[in-house]
Enzyme design. Sequence first.
Site, mmCIF file in Angstrom:
data_model
loop_
_atom_site.group_PDB
_atom_site.id
_atom_site.type_symbol
_atom_site.label_atom_id
_atom_site.label_comp_id
_atom_site.label_asym_id
_atom_site.label_seq_id
_atom_site.Cartn_x
_atom_site.Cartn_y
_atom_site.Cartn_z
ATOM 1 C CE1 TYR A 1 37.008 32.252 43.333
ATOM 2 C CE2 TYR A 1 38.195 34.314 43.645
ATOM 3 C CZ TYR A 1 37.344 33.335 44.123
ATOM 4 O OH TYR A 1 36.824 33.446 45.399
ATOM 5 C CG ASP B 1 36.484 39.751 37.713
ATOM 6 O OD1 ASP B 1 37.011 40.726 38.281
ATOM 7 O OD2 ASP B 1 36.176 38.705 38.306
ATOM 8 C CE LYS C 1 42.418 40.302 43.976
ATOM 9 N NZ LYS C 1 42.795 39.388 45.015
HETATM 10 N N1 PMP Z 1 37.527 38.458 40.589
HETATM 11 C C1 PMP Z 1 38.838 38.248 40.433
HETATM 12 C C2 PMP Z 1 39.431 38.329 39.069
HETATM 13 C C3 PMP Z 1 39.647 37.990 41.543
HETATM 14 O O1 PMP Z 1 40.957 37.776 41.380
HETATM 15 C C4 PMP Z 1 39.052 37.954 42.824
HETATM 16 C C5 PMP Z 1 39.871 37.677 44.075
HETATM 17 N N2 PMP Z 1 41.110 37.130 43.913
HETATM 18 C C6 PMP Z 1 37.679 38.178 42.925
HETATM 19 C C7 PMP Z 1 36.952 38.442 41.796
HETATM 20 C C8 PMP Z 1 37.009 38.180 44.259
HETATM 21 O O2 PMP Z 1 37.409 39.251 45.006
HETATM 22 P P1 PMP Z 1 37.298 39.239 46.612
HETATM 23 O O3 PMP Z 1 38.263 38.213 47.085
HETATM 24 O O4 PMP Z 1 37.642 40.647 47.002
HETATM 25 O O5 PMP Z 1 35.884 38.904 46.927
#
Ligand code: PMP
Length: 416
Positions: free
Chosen positions: A144, A239, A267
């Site tokens: 994701y 990512d 995060k």
């Molecule tokens: N990339 C990864 C690997 C994630 O786990 C997340 C959120 N769980 C995101 C992108 C998106 O981040 P946000 O919810 O802060 O937009």
Amino acid sequence: MTMSGNDTLFQEALGHFPGGVSSPVRAFRAVGGTPKFFRKAWGCRFTDEDGRSFIDLCMSWGPLILGHAHPDILAAVDASMREGLTFGAPSRRELELARRIKAMVPFIEKMRFVSSGTEAVMSALRAARGFTRRDRVVKFDGCYHGHADAMLVKAGSGLVTFGTPSSAGVPAAVGELTSVLPLDDFEALERFFVEQGSELACAIIEPIPANNGLLVQKPEFLKRLRELCSTYGALLIFDEVISGFRIAPGGAAEHYGIAPDLVTYGKIIGGGMPVGCYGGRKDVMGVVAPDGPVYQAGTLSGNPVAMAAGLATLERLTPELYRQLDATAAAWAAAFEKIPGLRCPRMGSLLWPLYQDGVRRSDAVLGESISKFNLLHRTLLEHGIYLPPSGYEVAFISAAHDDAALAEFKQVVEKI
Ligand code: PMP
């Protein structure tokens, strides 16, 4: 007199927000029941609006590696806040956080702060496309990357190599520029690069996929992906919104000894405040405005209070803290495995309680394991243990998960 219980609030919330929530998984649709409305959280615990307290194993989905409401972070936020909430202009706090990030992640030469993980990914993709002057990107099924249009794409059917939107509202034309590959499939990877590698702007992957359970990859898979990207002139984006600063100071890149061209964070980097970041090679980051032609901006980017929270967090991530986290998480995983039939794969302080073993691909997760998880979720919740409300989500251990919490959890496990 108004009642302030979770049910009452949720009923009202349903009238304000789609599904009663500000982000879908919070609605508890997967596991059933009413979402807990958090009233107050500290350390590894929180109380809800019914006044019940829980041990938190979700921890806001990852930012809180030091626990809820850590006094040092609150103090840093407080001090920063008193000097102004936002400037819309440079401040020294951005430099302080950038310095700390570079000390922890040596391959980052330049970076840009944004306000969420989604924004970091969206911006990194644009920079990759601008730098390579190519349009196609490839992602992996089971990872994701936030909700930018280009990433809300699933594999197309049959032999087509381009993707189709996984969400309404994403144009098919956007989906066609994103290819989707299975994880852990070396052959599909090789074939894809032979066929489309020379059109590819970038490959993006969660090096430790943690959004469809914990789909830990063989290191050779990531190494081969790195090689293929270099051979075909495509950029590799890690990512690390979840894995960054969690698995090691330098995240998964350090853990596997692989330097991507760009990396995305969220995060932990904001310590609980809304922060994202993308960065990496300085020639690639050189395309970003105002140095280059790739536009990207943000009113609250580099927000001083958020920078202060991020810095206070990263400063406390010492080798000793990582050792402690690892030991704590290992003890929690072992305690989970005392539940009959349950396995608990782990990467550092990420746990995946699942009624199955050795899963590396999203299509290997059995519906039956998820149904069993849903029951477990309910049972644990009744006993004051709060897991993420979906079997496809990982649990997060923080440095605030103390012996008392573990002892309490073990007692619950014996009872259920
Ligand atoms: N990339 C990864 C690997 C994630 O786990 C997340 C959120 N769980 C995101 C992108 C998106 O981040 P946000 O919810 O802060 O937009």
